[in-house]
Design a protein around this motif. Structure first.
Motif, PDB file in Angstrom:
ATOM      1  N   GLY A  16      20.086 -31.669 -23.925  1.00 53.65           N
ATOM      2  CA  GLY A  16      19.698 -33.071 -23.937  1.00 53.65           C
ATOM      3  C   GLY A  16      19.760 -33.610 -22.514  1.00 53.65           C
ATOM      4  O   GLY A  16      20.387 -33.019 -21.642  1.00 53.65           O
ATOM      5  N   THR A  17      19.113 -34.738 -22.272  1.00 54.51           N
ATOM      6  CA  THR A  17      19.095 -35.310 -20.927  1.00 54.51           C
ATOM      7  C   THR A  17      19.263 -36.815 -20.984  1.00 54.51           C
ATOM      8  O   THR A  17      19.110 -37.430 -22.038  1.00 54.51           O
ATOM      9  N   ASN A  18      19.585 -37.394 -19.830  1.00 57.00           N
ATOM     10  CA  ASN A  18      19.461 -38.829 -19.678  1.00 57.00           C
ATOM     11  C   ASN A  18      18.489 -39.077 -18.533  1.00 57.00           C
ATOM     12  O   ASN A  18      18.284 -38.203 -17.698  1.00 57.00           O
ATOM     13  N   PRO A  19      17.839 -40.223 -18.465  1.00 54.07           N
ATOM     14  CA  PRO A  19      16.770 -40.439 -17.480  1.00 54.07           C
ATOM     15  C   PRO A  19      17.295 -40.583 -16.053  1.00 54.07           C
ATOM     16  O   PRO A  19      18.431 -40.975 -15.829  1.00 54.07           O
ATOM     17  N   MET A  20      16.428 -40.258 -15.105  1.00 51.18           N
ATOM     18  CA  MET A  20      16.702 -40.474 -13.688  1.00 51.18           C
ATOM     19  C   MET A  20      15.968 -41.753 -13.286  1.00 51.18           C
ATOM     20  O   MET A  20      14.743 -41.818 -13.368  1.00 51.18           O
ATOM     21  N   THR A  21      16.727 -42.756 -12.869  1.00 48.69           N
ATOM     22  CA  THR A  21      16.142 -44.035 -12.486  1.00 48.69           C
ATOM     23  C   THR A  21      16.454 -44.296 -11.016  1.00 48.69           C
ATOM     24  O   THR A  21      17.610 -44.496 -10.649  1.00 48.69           O
ATOM     25  N   PHE A  22      15.424 -44.280 -10.188  1.00 46.90           N
ATOM     26  CA  PHE A  22      15.600 -44.483  -8.756  1.00 46.90           C
ATOM     27  C   PHE A  22      15.773 -45.955  -8.384  1.00 46.90           C
ATOM     28  O   PHE A  22      16.384 -46.261  -7.377  1.00 46.90           O
ATOM     29  N   GLY A  23      15.200 -46.853  -9.125  1.00 51.09           N
ATOM     30  CA  GLY A  23      15.239 -48.253  -8.747  1.00 51.09           C
ATOM     31  C   GLY A  23      14.082 -48.596  -7.822  1.00 51.09           C
ATOM     32  O   GLY A  23      13.021 -47.976  -7.894  1.00 51.09           O
ATOM     33  N   VAL A  24      14.292 -49.547  -6.919  1.00 52.01           N
ATOM     34  CA  VAL A  24      13.222 -50.034  -6.044  1.00 52.01           C
ATOM     35  C   VAL A  24      13.134 -49.179  -4.782  1.00 52.01           C
ATOM     36  O   VAL A  24      14.135 -48.980  -4.086  1.00 52.01           O
ATOM     37  N   TYR A  25      11.942 -48.705  -4.492  1.00 51.59           N
ATOM     38  CA  TYR A  25      11.674 -47.925  -3.279  1.00 51.59           C
ATOM     39  C   TYR A  25      10.940 -48.806  -2.272  1.00 51.59           C
ATOM     40  O   TYR A  25       9.945 -49.445  -2.613  1.00 51.59           O
ATOM     41  N   ASP A  26      11.444 -48.831  -1.042  1.00 49.75           N
ATOM     42  CA  ASP A  26      10.864 -49.656   0.018  1.00 49.75           C
ATOM     43  C   ASP A  26      10.629 -48.778   1.242  1.00 49.75           C
ATOM     44  O   ASP A  26      11.527 -48.572   2.053  1.00 49.75           O
ATOM     45  N   GLY A  27       9.419 -48.236   1.376  1.00 50.23           N
ATOM     46  CA  GLY A  27       9.087 -47.343   2.483  1.00 50.23           C
ATOM     47  C   GLY A  27       8.964 -48.041   3.819  1.00 50.23           C
ATOM     48  O   GLY A  27       8.892 -47.396   4.860  1.00 50.23           O
ATOM     49  N   VAL A  28       8.942 -49.377   3.828  1.00 44.97           N
ATOM     50  CA  VAL A  28       8.766 -50.136   5.072  1.00 44.97           C
ATOM     51  C   VAL A  28      10.106 -50.444   5.741  1.00 44.97           C
ATOM     52  O   VAL A  28      10.245 -50.311   6.949  1.00 44.97           O
ATOM     53  N   VAL A  29      11.120 -50.860   4.965  1.00 45.56           N
ATOM     54  CA  VAL A  29      12.395 -51.263   5.558  1.00 45.56           C
ATOM     55  C   VAL A  29      13.536 -50.367   5.072  1.00 45.56           C
ATOM     56  O   VAL A  29      14.002 -49.491   5.786  1.00 45.56           O
ATOM     57  N   ALA A  30      13.994 -50.586   3.829  1.00 46.85           N
ATOM     58  CA  ALA A  30      15.193 -49.912   3.324  1.00 46.85           C
ATOM     59  C   ALA A  30      15.057 -48.391   3.327  1.00 46.85           C
ATOM     60  O   ALA A  30      16.021 -47.680   3.623  1.00 46.85           O
ATOM     61  N   ASN A  31      13.871 -47.881   3.004  1.00 46.99           N
ATOM     62  CA  ASN A  31      13.673 -46.433   2.947  1.00 46.99           C
ATOM     63  C   ASN A  31      12.730 -45.953   4.043  1.00 46.99           C
ATOM     64  O   ASN A  31      12.092 -44.915   3.920  1.00 46.99           O
ATOM     65  N   ALA A  32      12.653 -46.692   5.142  1.00 47.95           N
ATOM     66  CA  ALA A  32      11.804 -46.292   6.267  1.00 47.95           C
ATOM     67  C   ALA A  32      12.295 -44.987   6.886  1.00 47.95           C
ATOM     68  O   ALA A  32      11.501 -44.141   7.295  1.00 47.95           O
ATOM     69  N   SER A  33      13.618 -44.803   6.937  1.00 51.06           N
ATOM     70  CA  SER A  33      14.163 -43.568   7.508  1.00 51.06           C
ATOM     71  C   SER A  33      15.213 -42.935   6.606  1.00 51.06           C
ATOM     72  O   SER A  33      15.764 -41.890   6.928  1.00 51.06           O
ATOM     73  N   THR A  34      15.468 -43.548   5.462  1.00 51.97           N
ATOM     74  CA  THR A  34      16.473 -43.043   4.530  1.00 51.97           C
ATOM     75  C   THR A  34      15.837 -42.780   3.177  1.00 51.97           C
ATOM     76  O   THR A  34      15.222 -43.673   2.599  1.00 51.97           O
TER      77      THR A  34
END
Length: 142
Positions: A16-34
């Protein structure tokens, strides 16, 4: 008089599994280098001593690349793709794939075993706004 009683126990597994939820992705600021990371769990129960292998396919929107270490993508509709990857280790070095070499092996104990699945969305992806998702098929072979 003797009553002979017998039974045969075969190896069985459930998963059995539980879902993988990433949440909000922000390629411009928060996830620009992370990268954006998330985890999920797989719960498996196998007969004591049963050798099992858990593998995952490339998902419903896979990109081109090796079938052993697939390029996984979530989609928000035609032409909208967000690359991500699934790993079997916290360091993100071992892609969880669909072969004996890229799957995760375990030995059943008769009790539920929890495996952590590590997900990562690479940084700096400039994709259209939307709700992105994918579906990965997980197989347990025993």
């Amino acid at each position: 008089s003797v009553l002979n009683v017998s039974a045969t126990v075969k190896h069985f597994c459930s998963i059995g599994t539980n879902p993988m939820t990433f949440g909000v992705y922000d390629g411009v600021v928060a996830n620009a280098s992370t990268p954006l990371k998330a985890t999920a769990t797989i719960l498996s129960t196998c007969t004591s001593g049963a050798a099992a292998l858990i593998t995952m396919n490339a998902g419903a929107s896979a990109g081109s690349g090796s079938t052993n270490a697939p390029v996984r993508r979530m989609t928000a509709g035609p032409g909208k793709y967000l690359d991500y990857q699934i790993y079997s280790d916290v360091s993100g070095e071992t892609v969880w794939g669909n072969t004996a070499l890229t799957g995760v092996a375990l030995t059943g104990t008769g009790a539920s075993q929890t495996l952590t699945v590590y997900g990562s969305i690479p940084s700096a992806q400039m994709v259209p706004q939307g709700d992105y998702s994918d579906q990965i098929s997980i197989t347990i072979t025993y």
